[in-house]
Design an enzyme around this catalytic site. Structure first.
Site, PDB file in Angstrom:
ATOM      1  N   ASP A 171       0.953  -1.295   0.278  1.00  0.00           N
ATOM      2  CA  ASP A 171      -0.100   0.129  -0.176  1.00  0.00           C
ATOM      3  C   ASP A 171       0.940   1.101   0.231  1.00  0.00           C
ATOM      4  O   ASP A 171       1.318   1.663   0.798  1.00  0.00           O
ATOM      5  CB  ASP A 171      -0.951   0.039   1.375  1.00  0.00           C
ATOM      6  CG  ASP A 171      -1.792   1.168   1.280  1.00  0.00           C
ATOM      7  OD1 ASP A 171      -1.490   2.337   0.916  1.00  0.00           O
ATOM      8  OD2 ASP A 171      -3.006   1.016   1.698  1.00  0.00           O
ATOM      9  N   HIS A 172       1.159   1.962  -1.193  1.00  0.00           N
ATOM     10  CA  HIS A 172       2.072   2.960  -1.260  1.00  0.00           C
ATOM     11  C   HIS A 172       1.831   4.011  -0.222  1.00  0.00           C
ATOM     12  O   HIS A 172       2.927   4.648   0.053  1.00  0.00           O
ATOM     13  CB  HIS A 172       2.379   3.215  -2.739  1.00  0.00           C
ATOM     14  CG  HIS A 172       1.376   4.486  -3.364  1.00  0.00           C
ATOM     15  ND1 HIS A 172       0.154   3.883  -3.427  1.00  0.00           N
ATOM     16  CD2 HIS A 172       1.466   5.767  -3.323  1.00  0.00           C
ATOM     17  CE1 HIS A 172      -0.445   4.944  -4.067  1.00  0.00           C
ATOM     18  NE2 HIS A 172       0.207   6.078  -4.028  1.00  0.00           N
ATOM     19  N   HIS A 234      -5.807   2.935   1.305  1.00  0.00           N
ATOM     20  CA  HIS A 234      -4.945   4.031   1.527  1.00  0.00           C
ATOM     21  C   HIS A 234      -5.749   4.607   2.833  1.00  0.00           C
ATOM     22  O   HIS A 234      -5.308   5.041   3.801  1.00  0.00           O
ATOM     23  CB  HIS A 234      -4.853   4.922   0.457  1.00  0.00           C
ATOM     24  CG  HIS A 234      -4.251   4.297  -0.606  1.00  0.00           C
ATOM     25  ND1 HIS A 234      -3.158   3.502  -0.634  1.00  0.00           N
ATOM     26  CD2 HIS A 234      -4.315   4.742  -2.017  1.00  0.00           C
ATOM     27  CE1 HIS A 234      -2.973   3.167  -1.973  1.00  0.00           C
ATOM     28  NE2 HIS A 234      -3.783   3.973  -2.594  1.00  0.00           N
TER      29      HIS A 234
HETATM   30  C1  BG6 Z   1      -3.362   4.537  -6.259  1.00  0.00           C
HETATM   31  C2  BG6 Z   1      -4.884   4.608  -7.115  1.00  0.00           C
HETATM   32  O1  BG6 Z   1      -3.548   3.516  -5.319  1.00  0.00           O
HETATM   33  O2  BG6 Z   1      -3.138   5.797  -5.553  1.00  0.00           O
HETATM   34  C3  BG6 Z   1      -4.876   5.870  -7.878  1.00  0.00           C
HETATM   35  O3  BG6 Z   1      -5.105   3.458  -7.516  1.00  0.00           O
HETATM   36  C4  BG6 Z   1      -4.531   7.153  -7.176  1.00  0.00           C
HETATM   37  O4  BG6 Z   1      -6.235   5.830  -8.579  1.00  0.00           O
HETATM   38  C5  BG6 Z   1      -3.311   6.952  -6.484  1.00  0.00           C
HETATM   39  O5  BG6 Z   1      -4.464   8.235  -8.232  1.00  0.00           O
HETATM   40  C6  BG6 Z   1      -2.954   8.242  -5.434  1.00  0.00           C
HETATM   41  O6  BG6 Z   1      -1.797   7.994  -5.203  1.00  0.00           O
HETATM   42  P1  BG6 Z   1      -0.746   9.549  -4.525  1.00  0.00           P
HETATM   43  O7  BG6 Z   1       0.288   8.876  -3.939  1.00  0.00           O
HETATM   44  O8  BG6 Z   1      -0.582  10.267  -5.894  1.00  0.00           O
HETATM   45  O9  BG6 Z   1      -1.575  10.217  -3.605  1.00  0.00           O
END
Ligand code: BG6
Length: 486
Positions: A171-172, A234
């Site tokens: 989960d980044h 997230h």
């Molecule tokens: C991803 C989603 O996990 O997170 C995308 O699949 C989204 O739809 C992205 O745009 C958002 O990541 P960040 O790090 O740019 O807020």
């Protein structure tokens, strides 16, 4: 020897995030000398053709501190190879074997940046071809399933071939600098802990707004929606870190034990509660930063009458001693007014003002943790404005991380890749966390399926449908950008 095999190696995520992150780790000397990188995908490509794509992706997306360094790039490309693999063709996996060394192995990391439907065939074939052993780690991308049942199926199928501590569910958001800082803020400072509960906290807001639309992923997104794409993972991960009890230590399982308790304590909605406590929206044509943009239903890959949500707001509650009665307002959406990710802890108002009305803003203290676009922690307090008499104003104790340190920033994908290569599971999601998150999401999905009226529209470039403001206003609360000083 460390080998990194990227399934989905020609895909969008690989191009934009994973390859640049790997390259940044390489340039900064974070990979071992005997490192090799193998891209795998269905397309038929030579090593040279794949290297060309890798170079293009690095040029377009590598972080600035990876620099313009032709020598390093050339060195990285010599470590790069390509294997054509169709997950449904077992014979294709033979081609991968020659890259996996049998002696002197530190780690072999298989990163599955593909749809969840091929996680199991890939892991099964890797195992049948003798490529899974004690040094194997497998990173799986979200979405892990589309509901509680499918997530359980994937998890138990993965466990036929791998131990839980070999599975890295990414989960980044957990790799973002400020998310880890949240742990430091909560568990390395003494003054916040006595306030971090229902006695002192009025409500908690967690908002992730994006300006982008569905980009090139219309088809995928239309089958997913904002609830599955952002909330299930997230947002709930952020909730669990904000609300968790202090873990006994900082070991991966000690932290994850506490996070999962929060996810299990989330109050599950009845269908009636779903209609009162959730808002879903879909953007129509509008403007972002003054430039016109099309509506969701006109996006490529999206059916013209789609009922899919691109915005969600929820009034969540946590049924435990620390948080009973404290609303957690969660919000996320595409094509919103600005890009930001913010956690706000609103503290309770003072019991009585000795200053009377008209003396300035009465909004109570709040702690704002900004994950992006900038990283900061701000504690808003009341202070007297300079000059005659007493007039109060809001001032922020401001911890600006860009100014606070000039150490290199590590992008979340780079951090997580390195953690996986080093076998650190702290910032990855455990199977019970995933199940608990889905168990909370499922009743919302089911109620939405049976209730066709609920989808509201909002203009691209706004802060979402009016119903989202009402969700808070009926409880005397407001989203940060709507707050009117009284
Ligand atoms: C991803 C989603 O996990 O997170 C995308 O699949 C989204 O739809 C992205 O745009 C958002 O990541 P960040 O790090 O740019 O807020």
């Amino acid at each position: 020897m460390t080998t990194f095999v990227l399934f989905g190696g020609t895909g969008d995520l690989a191009k934009r995030k994973i390859i640049p992150a790997l390259y940044s780790a390489f340039v900064n000397g974070r990979l071992d000398a005997n490192f090799s990188f193998i891209g795998a995908a269905r397309e038929v490509l030579t090593d040279e053709e794949f290297r060309l794509r890798v170079a293009t992706s690095i040029e377009a997306y590598a972080s600035k501190d990876s620099g313009d360094n032709p020598e390093k790039l050339a060195a990285f490309l010599t470590l790069t190879h390509y294997a054509k693999i169709d997950a449904r063709l077992p014979a294709d996996f033979d081609g991968l074997k020659k890259y996996l060394h049998t002696s002197d192995v530190n780690a072999t990391l298989f990163y599955l940046a593909t749809g969840p439907d091929i996680f199991i065939p890939v892991v099964e074939q890797l195992s049948k071809h003798g490529m899974v052993d004690g040094n194997t780690r497998v990173v799986v991308e979200k979405p892990l399933g589309h509901d509680a049942h499918s997530a359980k199926e994937i998890n138990s199928a993965l466990r036929n071939y791998l131990k839980e501590n070999q599975i890295y569910r990414i989960d980044h958001y957990l790799g973002k600098e400020m998310v880890q800082n949240l742990l430091a803020l909560r568990f390395a400072n003494s003054f916040l802990e006595p306030l971090w509960n229902r006695k002192w906290v009025q409500d908690v807001h967690i908002s992730i707004s994006e300006q982008v639309g569905v980009e090139t992923r219309g088809d995928f997104y239309d089958r997913t929606g904002a609830l599955r794409d952002m909330v299930q993972n997230h947002l709930l991960q952020l909730v669990s870190i904000v609300a968790m009890e202090p873990p006994v230590n900082a070991n991966p399982d000690a932290i994850r034990d506490e996070k999962v308790k929060v996810l299990r304590a989330l109050h599950k909605f009845t269908p009636d509660e779903v209609s009162k406590k959730t808002v879903r929206g879909q953007y129509r044509a509008g403007a972002i930063d003054g430039k016109p943009v099309i509506g969701y239903q006109s996006e490529p890959g999206v059916p013209p009458a789609s009922r899919n949500e691109t915005f969600v707001a929820i009034r969540a509650e946590i049924d435990n001693w620390r948080w009973a009665g404290v609303p957690f307002y969660l919000r996320t959406g595409k094509r919103m007014a600005s890009r930001s990710a913010e956690i706000t802890i609103n503290f309770k108002p003072i019991p009585y003002s000795i200053f009377g009305k008209g003396q300035g803003p009465l909004r109570s203290n709040r702690l704002v943790i900004t994950l992006q676009p900038e990283e900061s922690v701000q504690l808003f307090m009341k202070a007297k404005e300079p000059g005659e008499g007493i007039r109060l104003s809001d001032v922020a104790l401001n911890l600006d991380f860009a100014d606070a340190s000039n150490l290199r920033r590590v992008e979340s994908y780079e951090r997580l890749l390195l953690d996986a290569l080093h076998g650190d599971l702290t910032l990855f999601v455990r199977d019970d966390e995933l199940s608990a998150a889905w168990a909370w999401i499922d009743p919302i999905l089911n109620a939405w399926k049976n209730e066709s009226e609920g989808l509201k529209s909002y203009i691209a470039g706004s802060w979402g449908p009016a119903a989202s403001s009402y969700l808070l206003a009926q409880h005397g609360a407001a989203w940060d950008e709507e707050y009117v000083e009284g």
